[in-house]
Write a protein that holds these residues in place. Structure first.
Motif, PDB file in Angstrom:
ATOM      1  N   HIS A 135       0.817  -1.220   0.000  1.00 37.76           N
ATOM      2  CA  HIS A 135       0.000   0.000   0.000  1.00 37.76           C
ATOM      3  C   HIS A 135       0.846   1.263   0.000  1.00 37.76           C
ATOM      4  O   HIS A 135       0.462   2.254  -0.615  1.00 37.76           O
ATOM      5  CB  HIS A 135      -1.024  -0.009   1.141  1.00 37.76           C
ATOM      6  CG  HIS A 135      -0.441   0.064   2.509  1.00 37.76           C
ATOM      7  ND1 HIS A 135       0.104  -1.012   3.137  1.00 37.76           N
ATOM      8  CD2 HIS A 135      -0.339   1.102   3.372  1.00 37.76           C
ATOM      9  CE1 HIS A 135       0.528  -0.656   4.335  1.00 37.76           C
ATOM     10  NE2 HIS A 135       0.267   0.623   4.500  1.00 37.76           N
ATOM     11  N   ALA A 138       2.181   1.617  -3.622  1.00 36.02           N
ATOM     12  CA  ALA A 138       1.124   2.125  -4.497  1.00 36.02           C
ATOM     13  C   ALA A 138       0.892   3.612  -4.243  1.00 36.02           C
ATOM     14  O   ALA A 138       0.664   4.384  -5.179  1.00 36.02           O
ATOM     15  CB  ALA A 138      -0.171   1.338  -4.284  1.00 36.02           C
ATOM     16  N   SER A 139       0.949   4.018  -3.003  1.00 36.07           N
ATOM     17  CA  SER A 139       0.786   5.430  -2.659  1.00 36.07           C
ATOM     18  C   SER A 139       1.945   6.256  -3.225  1.00 36.07           C
ATOM     19  O   SER A 139       1.748   7.366  -3.728  1.00 36.07           O
ATOM     20  CB  SER A 139       0.700   5.589  -1.140  1.00 36.07           C
ATOM     21  OG  SER A 139       0.451   6.923  -0.798  1.00 36.07           O
ATOM     22  N   ALA A 142       1.253   6.667  -6.902  1.00 31.80           N
ATOM     23  CA  ALA A 142       0.145   7.598  -7.130  1.00 31.80           C
ATOM     24  C   ALA A 142       0.569   9.045  -6.856  1.00 31.80           C
ATOM     25  O   ALA A 142       0.206   9.953  -7.617  1.00 31.80           O
ATOM     26  CB  ALA A 142      -1.046   7.212  -6.254  1.00 31.80           C
ATOM     27  N   HIS A 162      -3.025   9.828  -1.035  1.00 34.13           N
ATOM     28  CA  HIS A 162      -2.525   8.755  -0.169  1.00 34.13           C
ATOM     29  C   HIS A 162      -3.693   7.943   0.402  1.00 34.13           C
ATOM     30  O   HIS A 162      -3.691   6.709   0.363  1.00 34.13           O
ATOM     31  CB  HIS A 162      -1.693   9.384   0.953  1.00 34.13           C
ATOM     32  CG  HIS A 162      -1.067   8.423   1.897  1.00 34.13           C
ATOM     33  ND1 HIS A 162      -0.131   7.496   1.513  1.00 34.13           N
ATOM     34  CD2 HIS A 162      -1.227   8.246   3.235  1.00 34.13           C
ATOM     35  CE1 HIS A 162       0.251   6.791   2.556  1.00 34.13           C
ATOM     36  NE2 HIS A 162      -0.403   7.232   3.612  1.00 34.13           N
ATOM     37  N   GLU A 164      -6.837   7.683  -0.706  1.00 34.48           N
ATOM     38  CA  GLU A 164      -7.548   6.946  -1.753  1.00 34.48           C
ATOM     39  C   GLU A 164      -6.778   5.707  -2.187  1.00 34.48           C
ATOM     40  O   GLU A 164      -7.356   4.651  -2.422  1.00 34.48           O
ATOM     41  CB  GLU A 164      -7.806   7.859  -2.951  1.00 34.48           C
ATOM     42  CG  GLU A 164      -8.859   8.900  -2.694  1.00 34.48           C
ATOM     43  CD  GLU A 164      -8.970   9.921  -3.821  1.00 34.48           C
ATOM     44  OE1 GLU A 164      -8.274   9.774  -4.853  1.00 34.48           O
ATOM     45  OE2 GLU A 164      -9.764  10.866  -3.668  1.00 34.48           O
ATOM     46  N   THR A 165      -5.473   5.827  -2.296  1.00 37.29           N
ATOM     47  CA  THR A 165      -4.640   4.698  -2.705  1.00 37.29           C
ATOM     48  C   THR A 165      -4.639   3.617  -1.631  1.00 37.29           C
ATOM     49  O   THR A 165      -4.720   2.427  -1.940  1.00 37.29           O
ATOM     50  CB  THR A 165      -3.196   5.157  -2.986  1.00 37.29           C
ATOM     51  OG1 THR A 165      -3.244   6.228  -3.916  1.00 37.29           O
ATOM     52  CG2 THR A 165      -2.370   4.037  -3.561  1.00 37.29           C
ATOM     53  N   ARG A 166      -4.566   4.026  -0.377  1.00 35.68           N
ATOM     54  CA  ARG A 166      -4.566   3.050   0.725  1.00 35.68           C
ATOM     55  C   ARG A 166      -5.861   2.273   0.772  1.00 35.68           C
ATOM     56  O   ARG A 166      -5.862   1.082   1.069  1.00 35.68           O
ATOM     57  CB  ARG A 166      -4.316   3.748   2.049  1.00 35.68           C
ATOM     58  CG  ARG A 166      -2.874   4.146   2.216  1.00 35.68           C
ATOM     59  CD  ARG A 166      -2.634   4.638   3.578  1.00 35.68           C
ATOM     60  NE  ARG A 166      -2.855   3.543   4.516  1.00 35.68           N
ATOM     61  CZ  ARG A 166      -2.173   3.368   5.613  1.00 35.68           C
ATOM     62  NH1 ARG A 166      -1.223   4.197   5.924  1.00 35.68           N
ATOM     63  NH2 ARG A 166      -2.438   2.379   6.416  1.00 35.68           N
ATOM     64  N   GLN A 169      -5.722  -0.583  -1.750  1.00 31.11           N
ATOM     65  CA  GLN A 169      -4.644  -1.567  -1.661  1.00 31.11           C
ATOM     66  C   GLN A 169      -4.740  -2.414  -0.401  1.00 31.11           C
ATOM     67  O   GLN A 169      -5.045  -1.899   0.663  1.00 31.11           O
ATOM     68  CB  GLN A 169      -3.279  -0.862  -1.660  1.00 31.11           C
ATOM     69  CG  GLN A 169      -2.949  -0.200  -2.963  1.00 31.11           C
ATOM     70  CD  GLN A 169      -2.791  -1.197  -4.086  1.00 31.11           C
ATOM     71  OE1 GLN A 169      -2.222  -2.256  -3.916  1.00 31.11           O
ATOM     72  NE2 GLN A 169      -3.317  -0.857  -5.233  1.00 31.11           N
TER      73      GLN A 169
END
Length: 181
Positions: A135, A138-139, A142, A162, A164-166, A169
């Protein structure tokens, strides 16, 4: 139109600054802005609330040491994130971050060898933070993409990316995910 070398440098800068931002968000270190808009002093920056240099090192309470340590991890996270993209450590681009870390750790009441060990420990914490769990990685991706698109983000905008990405994931280790592939 930018050359591929300019695009590569801008991408590396975006990851470097996104690394600082992800670590700041994860470590609860306040900042106001993250930018990849170059100026005379740097290719990018994160603008923090209070300066690290105001901490007193004569009597490090556990709370104060924790605050300094979180800031040090944030400082080390940028170069570690950039290393992911470049495939190597950027000694020139990380020189300001490294100087901050060395200056602050040298103020701590530790022997030189303890300072070296502590720095290695903090660097590993930063590495784990920006690339050790899916996660956060991915953050990082992003936030770097958002920086490449916008040039700069406020802390609120970075926090939103951050968050939204978390949500999207799973909370797993990247090494576990890679092992499954």
């Amino acid at each position: 139109m930018r050359s591929s070398q300019q695009q590569s440098r801008l991408k590396a800068t975006a990851y470097h600054e996104a690394g600082h931002a992800v670590a700041a968000l994860e470590c609860d270190v306040p900042f106001r802005l993250v930018s990849i808009q170059a100026d005379a002093a740097s290719l990018g920056r994160v603008v923090y609330g209070r300066l690290l240099h105001r901490h007193t090192f004569e009597c490090l309470t556990p709370a104060r040491r924790d605050a300094v340590e979180r800031r040090l991890v944030v400082a080390l996270a940028g170069p570690e994130a950039e290393r992911l993209v470049r495939g190597r450590y950027n000694h020139v681009g990380a020189s300001g971050d490294r100087a901050t870390v060395v200056e602050l750790i040298s103020r701590m009441p530790y022997s030189v060898e303890a300072q070296r060990c502590y720095t290695r420990f903090l660097r590993q914490r930063a590495r784990d933070l920006v690339c050790g769990r899916t996660h956060e990685h991915a953050s990082l991706d992003a936030l770097a993409l958002a920086l490449l698109e916008a040039g700069k983000l406020t802390a609120a905008e970075a926090r939103q990316v951050h968050r939204e990405t978390r949500r999207a994931q799973p909370m797993t280790d990247a090494t576990t995910t890679q092992a499954k592939l």
